[in-house]
Design an enzyme around this catalytic site. Structure first.
Site, mmCIF file in Angstrom:
data_model
loop_
_atom_site.group_PDB
_atom_site.id
_atom_site.type_symbol
_atom_site.label_atom_id
_atom_site.label_comp_id
_atom_site.label_asym_id
_atom_site.label_seq_id
_atom_site.Cartn_x
_atom_site.Cartn_y
_atom_site.Cartn_z
ATOM 1 C CG ASP A 1 29.834 39.739 43.953
ATOM 2 O OD1 ASP A 1 31.212 39.412 43.789
ATOM 3 O OD2 ASP A 1 29.620 40.491 43.492
ATOM 4 C CD GLU B 1 33.449 40.926 47.744
ATOM 5 O OE1 GLU B 1 34.556 41.182 47.189
ATOM 6 O OE2 GLU B 1 32.127 40.655 46.976
#
Ligand code: GLC
Length: 513
Positions: free
Chosen positions: A201, A256
């Site tokens: 993330d 990400e």
């Protein structure tokens, strides 16, 4: 040479609260996922990425982790997770989980300790600063979701903590080697449990400018986008890669990298001598409008940046943070054509759950809004059965999208012309073709409004045609001679040669006659 598995795989993203509800409490769970693995095998995906299921106060629905090495009771137990991985592997499906390295929940014991006093041994695990000379936040950064300062004052100790997202998501301080070691331990915990990889993330946000200077220029004050493109992050990623490479079985990480410029994202894959991420999400195409020329440029830049080894392209047209394709592109026809686009490009596709059903965003009434970031619409539960509540507990956490009965798995499975069967056919065709999985990419001449390309490997050839606007001029030249349409986004014209004029919002896969 055989490609690594993750380059040939199609990933399917599961947002666990909304995928399948085994215990009928209205929130999806791990046992629910396990019970639907057969469906995923039938659909034909190779791997799943499961969004966070760790203990969390759910202020950001799991992206605020309070314990990295356990399962939140709403989702089940570690035993449920082990059983899920074992079943998935039996079915030939790999399992990737979410790792949230840039911040914890403010309920994490690390933060509770850090906050206890300025001289707590864990103080420096987070990013603390004194107020600015005249008082107020230490710099001008803005947090996501709240649109206010990325700093919150801890009254008791008189310092601010940094949070790129909610105040309840304090940023970890990766400049502290103890944080690096602790987060490496988290990776090992799950690798030892048999996961095949991680989706990391906002991983570009782990390295920080030690000076934490004011951001300059409009739109640049959000640390989670557009800034924090830091050398420190690359060093951390090399360490993470070495850790993964020390495990057998090609464990992989997709990061990400929320920098909305493809040229800035590419370097996060590192160099052949010093690799970093196996894959990096490249979001500019995700935010591109449905139009041929901008898409041509997106594809060209992506090829330029991600074709050189060790990089490899990824393609994302949906996830739990953005509006669904049908809602975003505005029609079913476009969303069907987008399926042919996503799965026909060169690179690893990531398919968001429910896109294969052609779901729209749910309309969420004011009194049922729960997400601070306004993303509830794309997180509506997956309808499994025709009749409400569609395989869920009656008190499901979000309302269903419109038309959930007709868009349910049960109904679409039986309809050969459904969205679901379009996806299934595309996935099967891709799996059966080396050219589509990993072959080269070459543009073919096509009339204005249409993009066409050829994929090729070991003499095998496939053609993909996407009509964004439709063509006034006919197709010319012989690039398509000897090919017939194997799959049409709307099912029309299959088995035939490509028509000279095709309408807008259609796409075709072609194979040699
Ligand atoms: C990522 C996630 C998003 C989350 C944010 C903060 O962008 O995809 O859902 O809110 O990070 O963790």
């Amino acid at each position: 040479m055989a490609q690594p598995w993750w380059q040939e795989a199609v990933f399917y993203q599961i947002y666990p609260r909304s995928f399948a509800d085994a215990n009928g409490d209205g929130v999806g769970d791990l046992a629910g996922i396990r019970g639907r693995l057969e469906y995923l095998a039938w659909l034909g995906v190779d791997a799943v990425w499961i969004s966070p299921f760790f203990p969390s106060p759910m202020r950001d629905f799991g992206y605020d982790v309070a314990d990295y090495c356990d399962v939140d009771p709403v989702f089940g137990t570690l035993e449920d997770f082990d059983a899920l991985v074992a079943d998935a592997h039996r079915l030939g499906i790999r399992v990737m989980i979410d790792w949230v390295p840039a911040h914890t929940s403010s309920d994490h014991p690390w933060f509770l300790e850090a906050r206890a006093s300025r001289d707590n041994p864990r103080r420096d695990w987070y990013v603390w600063r004194d107020p600015a000379p005249g008082g107020g936040p230490p710099n001008n950064w803005i947090a996501a979701f709240i649109n206010g300062p990325a700093w919150t004052l801890d009254e008791a100790t008189g310092q601010y903590w940094l949070h790129s997202f909610l105040p309840q998501q304090p940023d970890l301080n990766w400049a502290n080697p103890e944080v690096v070691a602790a987060m490496h331990d988290v990776l090992r915990f799950w690798l030892d449990r048999g996961v095949d990889g991680f989706r990391a993330d906002v991983v570009h946000n782990i390295g920080k400018d030690p000076v934490l200077a004011d951001a300059e220029g409009p739109g640049s004050r959000f640390p989670h986008v557009g800034m924090n493109d830091r050398p420190e992050t690359h060093e951390h990623l090399r360490g993470i890669r070495a850790l993964l490479d020390a495990y057998p079985g090609e464990r992989t990480m997709v990061g990400e990298v929320y920098l909305l410029n493809t040229r800035l994202v590419g370097p996060y894959c590192g160099t052949p001598a010093a690799p970093e991420l196996h894959m990096a999400f490249n979001f500019p195409p995700l935010f591109e409008q449905w139009a041929s020329e901008p898409w041509r440029e997106r594809i060209d830049v992506t090829r330029e940046v991600f074709d050189p080894i060790p990089a490899w392209p990824t393609w994302v047209l949906g996830n739990h943070d953005v509006k669904r394709q049908r809602t975003r592109y505005g029609s079913e026809a476009r969303a069907r054509a987008a399926a042919c686009l996503l799965l026909g490009l060169r690179g690893t596709p990531f398919l968001y759950m429910g896109e294969e059903l052609g779901l729209e965003d749910a309309v969420v009434p004011e009194d049922r809004v729960v997400d601070p970031g306004g993303r509830d619409g794309c997180r509506a539960p997956i309808p499994w059965t025709e009749k409400a509540p569609h395989g869920w507990g009656a008190e499901h956490w979000l309302p269903f999208a419109a038309d959930a009965g007709h868009r349910s798995v049960a109904v679409e499975r039986e309809d050969p012309g459904s969205f679901l069967n379009l996806y299934r056919r595309l996935l099967a065709a891709r799996r059966a073709s080396t050219a589509l999985r990993s072959g080269s990419f070459e543009w073919l001449p096509a009339p204005a409004g249409v993009l066409a390309w050829r994929r090729e490997a070991d003499g095998e050839r496939r053609i993909v045609v996407v009509a964004f606007e439709g063509n006034e001029e006919p197709f010319a030249g012989d690039a398509f001679a000897g090919y017939r349409v194997s799959i049409a986004s709307d099912g029309v014209g299959e088995g035939e040669a490509l028509a000279a004029r095709i309408g807008a919002d259609r796409a075709f896969w072609l194979e040699p006659e």
